[in-house]
Design a protein around this motif. Structure first.
Motif, PDB file in Angstrom:
ATOM      1  N   ARG A   1      25.224  37.975  43.936  1.00 58.48           N
ATOM      2  CA  ARG A   1      26.515  38.227  43.278  1.00 58.48           C
ATOM      3  C   ARG A   1      27.091  39.582  43.715  1.00 58.48           C
ATOM      4  O   ARG A   1      28.283  39.730  43.876  1.00 58.48           O
ATOM      5  CB  ARG A   1      26.317  38.194  41.764  1.00 58.48           C
TER       6      ARG A   1
ATOM      7  N   GLU B   1      28.470  40.492  30.682  1.00 63.20           N
ATOM      8  CA  GLU B   1      27.205  41.233  30.629  1.00 63.20           C
ATOM      9  C   GLU B   1      27.067  42.265  31.744  1.00 63.20           C
ATOM     10  O   GLU B   1      26.117  43.044  31.751  1.00 63.20           O
ATOM     11  CB  GLU B   1      25.997  40.284  30.660  1.00 63.20           C
ATOM     12  N   HIS B   2      27.999  42.284  32.679  1.00 60.72           N
ATOM     13  CA  HIS B   2      28.006  43.305  33.719  1.00 60.72           C
ATOM     14  C   HIS B   2      28.742  44.568  33.269  1.00 60.72           C
ATOM     15  O   HIS B   2      28.785  45.557  34.006  1.00 60.72           O
ATOM     16  CB  HIS B   2      28.656  42.772  34.991  1.00 60.72           C
TER      17      HIS B   2
ATOM     18  N   SER C   1      32.200  37.562  41.007  1.00 61.86           N
ATOM     19  CA  SER C   1      31.898  36.651  39.887  1.00 61.86           C
ATOM     20  C   SER C   1      31.383  37.419  38.675  1.00 61.86           C
ATOM     21  O   SER C   1      30.338  37.104  38.117  1.00 61.86           O
ATOM     22  CB  SER C   1      30.875  35.600  40.336  1.00 61.86           C
TER      23      SER C   1
ATOM     24  N   PRO D   1      36.616  38.089  33.482  1.00 60.53           N
ATOM     25  CA  PRO D   1      35.432  37.334  33.924  1.00 60.53           C
ATOM     26  C   PRO D   1      35.760  36.485  35.146  1.00 60.53           C
ATOM     27  O   PRO D   1      36.827  35.860  35.216  1.00 60.53           O
ATOM     28  CB  PRO D   1      35.106  36.469  32.708  1.00 60.53           C
ATOM     29  N   GLY D   2      34.832  36.493  36.090  1.00 60.46           N
ATOM     30  CA  GLY D   2      35.046  35.779  37.346  1.00 60.46           C
ATOM     31  C   GLY D   2      35.701  36.625  38.416  1.00 60.46           C
ATOM     32  O   GLY D   2      35.766  36.209  39.581  1.00 60.46           O
TER      33      GLY D   2
ATOM     34  N   LYS E   1      30.700  39.006  35.076  1.00 58.64           N
ATOM     35  CA  LYS E   1      30.530  38.447  33.740  1.00 58.64           C
ATOM     36  C   LYS E   1      30.595  39.577  32.709  1.00 58.64           C
ATOM     37  O   LYS E   1      30.372  40.744  33.056  1.00 58.64           O
ATOM     38  CB  LYS E   1      29.183  37.751  33.621  1.00 58.64           C
TER      39      LYS E   1
END
Length: 116
Positions: A66, A88-89, A84, A14-15, A86
């Motif tokens: 993003r 959920e991606h 960035s 994440p990130g 997440k």
């Protein structure tokens, strides 16, 4: 016949960031639009972003600011820069090209997993 070869997917924290690439080859006359779609587990395939041969872009609201789509018309290649990221991606990301009357072609998909 037209082939699409996608690359760049994988596991990212994440990130983090990833860049997906999709190169088209074969009997290409003219590509009008190149795009990226994604399909998360248990969900329908949805548009992420697309770009016209003239450079006009369109993004899903969920990725605006993003993700960035870009294209190289000379190489018949489209990129998706994802920042960035997440969880959920997480999805399988598919490349798609629209050649007008010559039809639409899909890539085989490249998985993206966002997890720590």
């Amino acid at each position: 016949q037209v082939q699409l070869v996608e690359s760049g997917g994988g596991l990212v924290q994440p990130g983090g960031s990833l860049r997906l690439s999709c190169a088209a080859s074969g009997s290409i006359f003219r590509i009008y639009v190149m795009g990226w779609y994604r399909q998360a587990p248990g969900k329908q395939r949805e548009l992420v972003a697309h770009i016209t041969s003239g450079g006009i872009t369109n993004y899903s609201d969920s990725v605006k600011g993003r993700f960035t789509i870009s294209g190289d018309n000379a190489r018949n290649t489209v990129y998706l820069h994802m920042n960035s990221l997440k969880p959920e991606h997480t999805a399988v990301y598919y490349c798609n090209i629209n050649m007008g009357a010559r039809g639409i072609t899909w890539g085989q998909g490249t998985p993206v997993t966002v997890s720590s």
